[in-house]
Design a protein around this motif. Structure first.
Motif, short mmCIF file in Angstrom:
data_model
loop_
_atom_site.label_atom_id
_atom_site.label_comp_id
_atom_site.label_asym_id
_atom_site.label_seq_id
_atom_site.Cartn_x
_atom_site.Cartn_y
_atom_site.Cartn_z
N THR A 267 65.50 24.25 5.78
CA THR A 267 66.35 24.29 6.97
C THR A 267 65.83 23.30 7.98
O THR A 267 64.64 22.98 8.01
N SER A 268 66.74 22.85 8.81
CA SER A 268 66.33 21.93 9.88
C SER A 268 65.80 22.67 11.08
O SER A 268 65.23 22.07 11.98
N THR A 269 65.97 23.99 11.12
CA THR A 269 65.49 24.79 12.24
C THR A 269 63.97 24.95 12.14
O THR A 269 63.45 25.31 11.09
N SER A 270 63.26 24.70 13.24
CA SER A 270 61.81 24.80 13.21
C SER A 270 61.37 26.25 13.13
O SER A 270 62.09 27.17 13.55
N SER A 271 60.17 26.46 12.58
CA SER A 271 59.64 27.82 12.45
C SER A 271 59.40 28.43 13.81
O SER A 271 59.50 29.65 13.98
N ALA A 272 59.06 27.60 14.81
CA ALA A 272 58.82 28.13 16.16
C ALA A 272 60.09 28.74 16.74
O ALA A 272 60.07 29.81 17.36
N ILE A 273 61.24 28.06 16.53
CA ILE A 273 62.51 28.60 17.05
C ILE A 273 62.87 29.89 16.33
O ILE A 273 63.32 30.86 16.95
N MET A 274 62.67 29.92 15.02
CA MET A 274 62.94 31.14 14.26
C MET A 274 62.06 32.29 14.75
O MET A 274 62.51 33.43 14.87
N MET A 275 60.78 31.97 15.04
CA MET A 275 59.86 33.00 15.51
C MET A 275 60.27 33.51 16.89
O MET A 275 60.10 34.69 17.20
N GLN A 276 60.83 32.62 17.72
CA GLN A 276 61.31 33.05 19.04
C GLN A 276 62.45 34.06 18.89
O GLN A 276 62.49 35.08 19.58
N HIS A 277 63.37 33.78 17.99
CA HIS A 277 64.49 34.70 17.76
C HIS A 277 64.00 36.03 17.18
O HIS A 277 64.51 37.10 17.54
N LEU A 278 63.00 35.96 16.29
CA LEU A 278 62.47 37.19 15.70
C LEU A 278 61.74 38.02 16.76
O LEU A 278 61.80 39.25 16.74
#
Length: 326
Positions: A267-278
């Motif tokens: 995915t082009s979404t960074s892991s940091a952004i995913m972690m923020q949503h989580l």
């Protein structure tokens, strides 16, 4: 009738044992350009790098012209020296000059073989040495298979003596690590016994009400609270991405921070952004441990690109969500 009023002797015999053993280690030392080392003079040595055995530092000293003037023309000397601070260090030693012809006829000087006869050697202080002033006659060495291509090779083994006292041991059965998380996650992955379906966008996920209620106060209130509905079999969720909710479910069942790469693939979404949503989802469903894991991960990966969105997000989740229902 005689009555014995003395108290019975219920004391158990006790035992202990003193165990004397050696902590062993070896070091390989090679001297290239042996002929260039000759002529240094008696008492001058070539030193190996220091090496650690039994909690102490050691070094090998090779004297090409002998350690003493009287031996300078006849013998080479080899010693093992204590290279770190220590007093009364007791050890066994072995020096082996390696036969480089492949015949395996090494020259071995071993203190280990004489341990029963003389016991360990005691080094009093840093710089104390054990070895041989007349380790090898020089003329014999220079015409032997120990010297090849102007190179000498030797092994040094040190066995530092340690003493410990043991009392009686209680035998125990080895306990394997808990696999509860793996077992629960298997139920989720295999969809065994599921009794609730979550519709998240275009994705649906099956789960178990009791497990969700045990892990999340929000789910507990929704399904089993005063106004909860334990008979509901489907819940629609808004304001959460399907991949984030899937990661949330995996944590609920496994108690481990999920791997986003396994969940959503490339995915082009960074892991940091995913972690923020989580992190936001963890706050929404009252999963405090997941919140802390997310915060710790975000702190590790904070950068100039993510700090502006990470810090306000973490500040906004410091208080528990007051939302009683999903």
């Amino acid at each position: 009738m005689i009555v014995n009023c003395s108290e019975p002797n219920n004391a158990l015999d006790s035992s202990s044992r003193s165990i004397n053993e050696t902590v062993n280690g070896s070091h390989h030392f090679t001297i290239r350009g042996y002929s260039l080392a000759k002529g240094m003079g008696p008492g001058k040595y070539i030193s190996s790098d220091t090496f650690s055995i039994g909690g102490y530092e050691w070094a090998i000293y090779f004297y090409p012209d002998g350690k003493n003037p009287e031996d300078s023309s006849m013998y080479v000397s080899v010693f093992i020296a204590l290279a770190s601070e220590g007093t009364d260090v007791r050890a066994l030693f072995e020096l082996t000059l390696l036969d480089q012809s492949g015949k395996g006829k090494h020259k071995v000087h071993s203190h280990f073989d004489r341990a029963l006869e003389s016991g360990p050697y005691t080094l009093k202080y840093r710089g104390s040495m054990w070895g041989y002033k007349r380790f090898f006659r020089r003329t014999s060495l220079e015409t032997s298979d120990f010297l090849k291509d102007d190179c000498l090779s030797m092994n040094c083994t040190v066995g530092v003596v340690r003493t410990r006292v043991e009392g009686p041991k209680l035998y125990s059965v080895p306990i394997p690590p808990s696999d509860m998380g793996q077992s629960l996650k298997y139920l989720l992955d295999a969809e065994l016994g599921c009794d609730i379906i979550f519709q998240v966008g275009e994705e649906s996920y099956k789960a178990h009400k009791l497990i969700l209620a045990a892990r999340s106060p929000v789910f507990r209130a929704q399904f089993f609270g005063l106004v909860g509905n334990p008979n509901s079999d489907k819940v629609e969720l808004e304001d959460v991405e399907p991949s984030i909710f899937k990661a949330l479910l995996q944590f609920i069942y496994s108690d481990e921070l999920p791997d986003f790469h396994e969940i959503i693939g490339s995915t082009s979404t960074s892991s940091a952004i995913m972690m923020q949503h989580l992190l936001a989802a963890a706050d929404r469903f009252g999963l405090d441990r997941l919140k802390q894991l997310c915060e710790a991960k975000l702190c590790e990966e904070v950068s100039a690109d993510t700090v502006a969105t990470t810090l306000p997000l973490q500040s906004s989740t410091t208080a528990h969500s007051s939302r009683p229902y999903v």
